[in-house]
Design a protein around this motif. Sequence first.
Motif, PDB file in Angstrom:
ATOM      1  N   LEU A   3      36.591  36.526 -21.753  1.00 29.78           N
ATOM      2  CA  LEU A   3      37.343  37.782 -21.842  1.00 29.78           C
ATOM      3  C   LEU A   3      38.218  37.794 -23.089  1.00 29.78           C
ATOM      4  CD1 LEU A   3      38.447  38.208 -18.107  1.00 29.78           C
ATOM      5  CD2 LEU A   3      36.830  39.666 -19.341  1.00 29.78           C
ATOM      6  N   LYS A  61      46.000  40.195 -31.124  1.00 29.22           N
ATOM      7  CA  LYS A  61      45.057  41.209 -30.672  1.00 29.22           C
ATOM      8  C   LYS A  61      44.463  42.015 -31.823  1.00 29.22           C
ATOM      9  CE  LYS A  61      47.465  41.836 -26.265  1.00 29.22           C
ATOM     10  NZ  LYS A  61      48.085  42.804 -25.347  1.00 29.22           N
ATOM     11  N   THR A  81      36.297  38.290 -26.317  1.00 34.69           N
ATOM     12  CA  THR A  81      35.800  39.663 -26.493  1.00 34.69           C
ATOM     13  C   THR A  81      36.960  40.658 -26.540  1.00 34.69           C
ATOM     14  OG1 THR A  81      35.409  39.784 -24.091  1.00 34.69           O
ATOM     15  CG2 THR A  81      33.524  39.246 -25.489  1.00 34.69           C
ATOM     16  N   ASN A  82      38.165  40.119 -26.865  1.00 36.59           N
ATOM     17  CA  ASN A  82      39.356  40.935 -27.090  1.00 36.59           C
ATOM     18  C   ASN A  82      39.829  41.684 -25.843  1.00 36.59           C
ATOM     19  OD1 ASN A  82      41.371  41.510 -28.950  1.00 36.59           O
ATOM     20  ND2 ASN A  82      40.522  43.524 -29.410  1.00 36.59           N
ATOM     21  N   ARG A  83      39.540  41.126 -24.671  1.00 39.14           N
ATOM     22  CA  ARG A  83      40.049  41.700 -23.423  1.00 39.14           C
ATOM     23  C   ARG A  83      41.192  40.804 -22.920  1.00 39.14           C
ATOM     24  NH1 ARG A  83      34.106  43.081 -20.907  1.00 39.14           N
ATOM     25  NH2 ARG A  83      33.404  41.747 -22.602  1.00 39.14           N
ATOM     26  N   ASP A 106      44.359  41.392 -22.008  1.00 42.51           N
ATOM     27  CA  ASP A 106      45.095  41.797 -20.806  1.00 42.51           C
ATOM     28  C   ASP A 106      44.351  41.398 -19.539  1.00 42.51           C
ATOM     29  OD1 ASP A 106      47.056  42.821 -22.363  1.00 42.51           O
ATOM     30  OD2 ASP A 106      46.432  44.910 -22.188  1.00 42.51           O
ATOM     31  N   LYS A 107      43.045  41.593 -19.557  1.00 44.59           N
ATOM     32  CA  LYS A 107      42.244  41.252 -18.374  1.00 44.59           C
ATOM     33  C   LYS A 107      42.189  39.741 -18.177  1.00 44.59           C
ATOM     34  CE  LYS A 107      37.945  42.410 -16.002  1.00 44.59           C
ATOM     35  NZ  LYS A 107      36.661  43.163 -16.046  1.00 44.59           N
ATOM     36  N   SER A 108      42.128  38.978 -19.271  1.00 42.66           N
ATOM     37  CA  SER A 108      42.085  37.526 -19.148  1.00 42.66           C
ATOM     38  C   SER A 108      43.405  36.986 -18.584  1.00 42.66           C
ATOM     39  CB  SER A 108      41.778  36.878 -20.504  1.00 42.66           C
ATOM     40  OG  SER A 108      42.824  37.090 -21.421  1.00 42.66           O
TER      41      SER A 108
END
Length: 422
Positions: free
Chosen positions: A226, A270, A229-231, A233-235
């Motif tokens: 995550l 980010k 793949t620049n996610r 917040d989700k990670s």
Amino acid sequence: MQTTVDITQGVCELELNFLGGFSIKANGEPCELNAKRSKQVIMLIQYIAANRFISTSFEQFSDMLWGEKCEGNEVDDPHGALKNLVWRCRKVLKEALPAHFLDDLIIFTGNTYTFNNSISCVVDVEELENNYKILYSSKLDVKNRIYYLERATNLYGGDFLPGFSEVEWVVVRSSYYKRIYIECVNELLLIYINNELYDKAIALSEKAIKFEQYDENIHIAYIKSLAETNRIDKSISHYEYVVKIFYRDLGITVSKKLSNFYNEIQNVDKGVEININQIITEIDEAAQKKGGFYCSYEVLKNIYRVQYRTAKRSNQSIAIVIITIHGKLTIQNITTIMEKLKITVSDCLRTSDCFTRYSINQILMIIPNVDTENANKVNDRINKLYASFSKRYRISLTFTTVIKTQEPAPLERHDDLRPVHK
């Protein structure tokens, strides 16, 4: 060695699936076993099918079906009962299968009942085992390892016979197949990440977590993919979820490996320019929240380091308090009890104070700029506010307080024990 028939050859008459639930397909069409039939009938069909290359003795059948009842002579005629049960199994199968299946799937040979292996058949657990044996008995290049690992992980649809999860032989098999699956998942995730196939790693992790929540390696791979793949917040959100379920369900903290990786993620750029006014708005909204600040253990440690340095410069003290719940704690009530304590603690603390769930039945608080007397007042407030809840669940709270000062004196410790409510 006998092996299953590859369904891609077009000669398979039957497909038997055990993972995620039992099902039969004849020539690609689902066959519905009569759900109203005896549970023992369905179990016997599944047992014979799952052990189709194994000769099962009468004693093994009796132990599987009746256990201690058979030993205690509660079953009048075990041989006759088994014969009758097999007859009912055959009847159920004939009703479910297409008319052209003239042969019985369960036959009597070698003085025992067994599966009719003259009928071509593909079985998901056998396919899983065959793929696993190829992977770990052959030298394969990366491309072929990916092929067999993907086949193995795609075959796994859940626990082995989940409807009979309390039966001993099912528990043993279920654990065995899950171990194979998790081993294949972890190797495949490693290959995906090393080759920067992050989307595939994410998809595989999300499926695997549904079947196994407590394998840290899967969570690490998921969080890393995550983040890559620049996610971000989700990670971070998933890390906090993992911390929560490990505390709640297992009573343990996550490993240093995972917590260190979490710290690395927080420092990832980010690559997005954010307006400073937006940042100030977000900070102000967080600061306006009332009560103590609840956070993860890793965040609390960082806050403590900052507060300790501040206290050192101003010659102040910091209280470290562990609240422990004692009493009748169960898997069913611990979540409710701890959630209520979390709310209570937050209501009794200042906005400059912080706390976290330290273990399955403990809260850790950091209270800056207080002495022993004021720390005990906070403890009293929490205990009084929680009293009615404690009485309802017949539990009590223990407060263990350590006052850290900047003087060279030894740590001052007070164990404030509260009586169990009757």
